[in-house]
Design a protein around this motif. Structure first.
Motif, PDB file in Angstrom:
ATOM      1  N   PRO A 274      41.722 -32.332  20.624  1.00  0.00           N
ATOM      2  CA  PRO A 274      40.665 -33.232  21.075  1.00  0.00           C
ATOM      3  C   PRO A 274      40.446 -34.401  20.127  1.00  0.00           C
ATOM      4  N   THR A 275      39.928 -35.482  20.671  1.00  0.00           N
ATOM      5  CA  THR A 275      39.620 -36.674  19.893  1.00  0.00           C
ATOM      6  C   THR A 275      38.227 -37.163  20.295  1.00  0.00           C
ATOM      7  N   ALA A 276      37.738 -38.141  19.588  1.00  0.00           N
ATOM      8  CA  ALA A 276      36.454 -38.744  19.936  1.00  0.00           C
ATOM      9  C   ALA A 276      36.598 -39.487  21.270  1.00  0.00           C
ATOM     10  N   PRO A 277      35.551 -39.532  22.083  1.00  0.00           N
ATOM     11  CA  PRO A 277      35.622 -40.269  23.359  1.00  0.00           C
ATOM     12  C   PRO A 277      35.847 -41.754  23.113  1.00  0.00           C
ATOM     13  N   ARG A 278      36.425 -42.431  24.093  1.00  0.00           N
ATOM     14  CA  ARG A 278      36.795 -43.829  23.923  1.00  0.00           C
ATOM     15  C   ARG A 278      35.736 -44.800  24.421  1.00  0.00           C
ATOM     16  N   HIS A 279      34.695 -44.291  25.075  1.00  0.00           N
ATOM     17  CA  HIS A 279      33.501 -45.114  25.281  1.00  0.00           C
ATOM     18  C   HIS A 279      32.272 -44.214  25.173  1.00  0.00           C
ATOM     19  N   THR A 280      31.138 -44.808  24.920  1.00  0.00           N
ATOM     20  CA  THR A 280      29.938 -44.039  24.583  1.00  0.00           C
ATOM     21  C   THR A 280      29.378 -43.320  25.801  1.00  0.00           C
ATOM     22  N   TRP A 281      28.506 -42.349  25.521  1.00  0.00           N
ATOM     23  CA  TRP A 281      27.908 -41.546  26.576  1.00  0.00           C
ATOM     24  C   TRP A 281      26.477 -41.962  26.845  1.00  0.00           C
ATOM     25  N   PHE A 282      26.081 -41.727  28.112  1.00  0.00           N
ATOM     26  CA  PHE A 282      24.683 -41.821  28.497  1.00  0.00           C
ATOM     27  C   PHE A 282      24.052 -40.425  28.427  1.00  0.00           C
ATOM     28  N   ARG A 283      22.743 -40.378  28.603  1.00  0.00           N
ATOM     29  CA  ARG A 283      22.042 -39.105  28.682  1.00  0.00           C
ATOM     30  C   ARG A 283      22.278 -38.449  30.041  1.00  0.00           C
ATOM     31  N   ARG A 284      21.936 -37.182  30.149  1.00  0.00           N
ATOM     32  CA  ARG A 284      22.015 -36.498  31.432  1.00  0.00           C
ATOM     33  C   ARG A 284      20.787 -36.851  32.276  1.00  0.00           C
ATOM     34  N   PRO A 285      20.942 -36.882  33.608  1.00  0.00           N
ATOM     35  CA  PRO A 285      19.829 -37.300  34.466  1.00  0.00           C
ATOM     36  C   PRO A 285      18.809 -36.193  34.725  1.00  0.00           C
ATOM     37  N   ILE A 286      19.152 -34.959  34.373  1.00  0.00           N
ATOM     38  CA  ILE A 286      18.257 -33.819  34.550  1.00  0.00           C
ATOM     39  C   ILE A 286      18.016 -33.184  33.184  1.00  0.00           C
ATOM     40  N   SER A 287      16.776 -32.875  32.886  1.00  0.00           N
ATOM     41  CA  SER A 287      16.422 -32.303  31.600  1.00  0.00           C
ATOM     42  C   SER A 287      17.063 -30.937  31.403  1.00  0.00           C
ATOM     43  N   LEU A 288      17.350 -30.598  30.143  1.00  0.00           N
ATOM     44  CA  LEU A 288      17.876 -29.273  29.832  1.00  0.00           C
ATOM     45  C   LEU A 288      16.861 -28.184  30.154  1.00  0.00           C
ATOM     46  N   ASP A 289      15.597 -28.539  30.296  1.00  0.00           N
ATOM     47  CA  ASP A 289      14.574 -27.570  30.686  1.00  0.00           C
ATOM     48  C   ASP A 289      14.610 -27.268  32.176  1.00  0.00           C
TER      49      ASP A 289
END
Length: 531
Positions: A274-289
């Protein structure tokens, strides 16, 4: 099982508890050559063995029989068919009643040993009640409880009439009166306790009823668990042992899924790193709760084994009213009804990819809270989950678009079912804690992509209500990410090593991959490459 290396096979030694440990069970018929993905095992009162599968219907082995019987949704008549071939629940009631439940299309009943069936599916149920919980049907006398992602239905007259157990938000039809209330309608497990109480686990904990579901009390004691990933398997504490209809207070094994290697399984070399992703991530649209897992059965580009159109986004199954969050900072460019009347919000994000604009689109909401022109921040609540538009259950459908234009009609439009710039959201949103991503390409010998190919070898334990059997490569109506140019991508993969296999032009090609948290593993399959 997240570290398992192998494939589903119709093995001889299926186990259904101690009483069957010594019983020889015939191998399941394997028409695909990659094995039979078993989702549910149960023993009927007459000692017949019932097997529910991923996409291959129901298999039954009668006492003394020399071959399996098979029932599918495509059998010759409606009376002889089941509603759906993805079966992960069985229960046996009084007077020979046999109940089954499915992943995404309701449930059914046979009163003649499985010769004929009556099913409750989308046509009877409407846009809710489709996702039966794993092993989510229990019986007591003539009363049957069917636990789903939209609450519980119960009947004591073989489905002539139904009552419902739901939360304060959950709605019901006029003919199905409310029998009881629970704190959250998204039911993960149901079982009978040792004291004959009814135990229900949902997204917000465990509740107990001593009056058949009329009233519930929160179950004292731990309702969660700690894991290395920080995400608790939602089957913890309550798991229905279908064979004996009892509660097992432990995390159940990932089985029944038969994992072993085909005879022609040969792979050499080191695992792809594995390597680092090649573009940044957004947050998830649903809470972990809430229910933050992506529906595993119908991912971006998937057809769910050829049953649906190629999917244009990813889905988060949640009860209606669940908060939908903006995945990143940006300006709301659309808020209103879109394709097939789905209540929709679209955001143009502040960040760009090169000179292209990035958009996120949120479909099927019950209520829209963001207005056009409003600037929102990552995590802001912009809508509430629903089932408006072309939906078969309460869920959020999320799309991510990378476009050379700011024209909102190219991103979301009431008449457009296949938008021109959407990409796989799993490459754009942050994976769950302790998990990573796998993406890659599958090539024919002439250099053309292999479309809708099935890549086997990855079985994921959670979420159990939407089991995962194989990755599908994209078809002609899906678009690759402009950075990766991938043919498939799957996120939320538990860390470990896996061997993935796919058939290209009649040849099986295998690759070994390693997955690490918050990293992306790239893998390519070619028919002329050494395994």
């Amino acid at each position: 099982m997240s570290r398992a290396v192998g494939f589903r096979l119709s093995a001889v030694g299926l186990m259904l508890g101690a009483p069957l440990a010594a019983q020889q069970i015939l191998p399941l018929p394997d028409s695909s050559g990659w094995g039979v993905h078993v989702l549910a095992l149960a023993r009927a009162p007459d000692s017949s063995i019932w097997v529910g599968t991923y996409g291959q219907g129901i298999f039954v082995l009668r006492p003394g029989a020399s071959a399996w019987e098979r029932t599918r949704s495509s059998d010759d008549t409606v009376a002889h068919s089941i509603s759906w071939d993805f079966v992960h629940a069985f229960a046996f009631g009084s007077k020979g009643a046999i109940w089954y439940g499915t992943v995404g299309n309701g449930w059914g009943l046979s009163t003649d040993g499985g010769k004929t069936w009556r099913s409750w599916e989308f046509r009877q149920l409407g846009p809710e009640w489709q996702y039966v919980a794993p092993n989510g049907i229990v019986t007591r006398g003539e009363t049957v409880y069917v636990a789903t992602a939209d609450g519980i239905k119960l009947t004591w007259d073989n489905g002539t009439t139904w009552r419902v157990i739901t939360d304060s938000v959950g709605t019901t039809t006029a003919r199905d009166s409310v029998w009881g209330r629970i704190r959250n309608q998204y039911v993960l497990a149901i079982a009978w306790g040792a004291d004959s109480s009814l135990l229900v686990r949902h997204l917000h904990g465990v509740e107990r009823s001593i009056d058949g579901g009329r009233t519930f009390q929160r179950q004292a004691g731990p309702v969660g668990c700690r894991t290395r990933s920080g995400i608790c398997p939602r089957s913890f504490l309550i798991w229905t042992d279908t064979t004996h209809q009892r509660v097992v207070e432990r995390v159940p094994p990932v089985l029944p899924q038969i994992l072993t290697a085909p005879r022609d399984f040969v792979v050499s070399g080191r695992a792809a790193r594995p390597t680092a992703p090649r573009h940044t991530w957004f947050r998830r649209p649903i809470s972990l709760d809430d229910q933050a897992y992506i529906d595993q059965t119908y991912r971006f580009g998937s057809t769910m084994g050829g049953n649906f159109q190629p999917h244009q986004g990813v889905e988060f199954n949640n009860p209606d009213g669940t908060s939908v969050h903006a995945i990143g900072n940006g300006v709301v460019i659309y808020s209103g009804p879109a394709e097939a009347g789905a209540n929709t919000v679209a955001i143009r994000h502040d960040r760009k990819l090169g000179g292209q604009f990035i958009f996120s689109v949120y479909y099927h909401n019950s209520r829209l809270l963001a207005r056009v022109g409003q600037h929102v921040k990552a995590g802001d609540i912009i809508a509430q989950v629903g089932n408006t538009g072309r939906a078969t259950n309460d869920h959020l459908h999320l799309e991510v678009h990378v476009a050379p234009t700011t024209d909102s009609s190219k991103i979301v439009h009431p008449d457009v079912r296949y938008p021109p710039f959407n990409t796989n959201p799993e490459l754009w949103i942050e994976p769950l804690p302790g998990t990573g991503l796998v993406a890659g390409q599958v090539w024919e010998a002439n250099g053309q992509p292999v479309q809708q190919a099935r890549i086997y070898g990855l079985v994921k334990a959670e979420p159990r209500e939407t089991p995962f059997s194989f990755i599908e490569t994209y078809g002609p109506r899906n678009h690759s990410d402009p950075v990766y140019h991938e043919h498939f991508a799957i996120s939320d993969v538990p860390l470990g090593e896996y061997v993935l296999g796919v058939e290209i032009e009649g040849k099986r090609v295998y690759r070994r991959v390693r997955v690490e948290p918050r990293k992306l593993t790239w893998v390519e399959f070619r028919p002329d490459a050494r395994n």
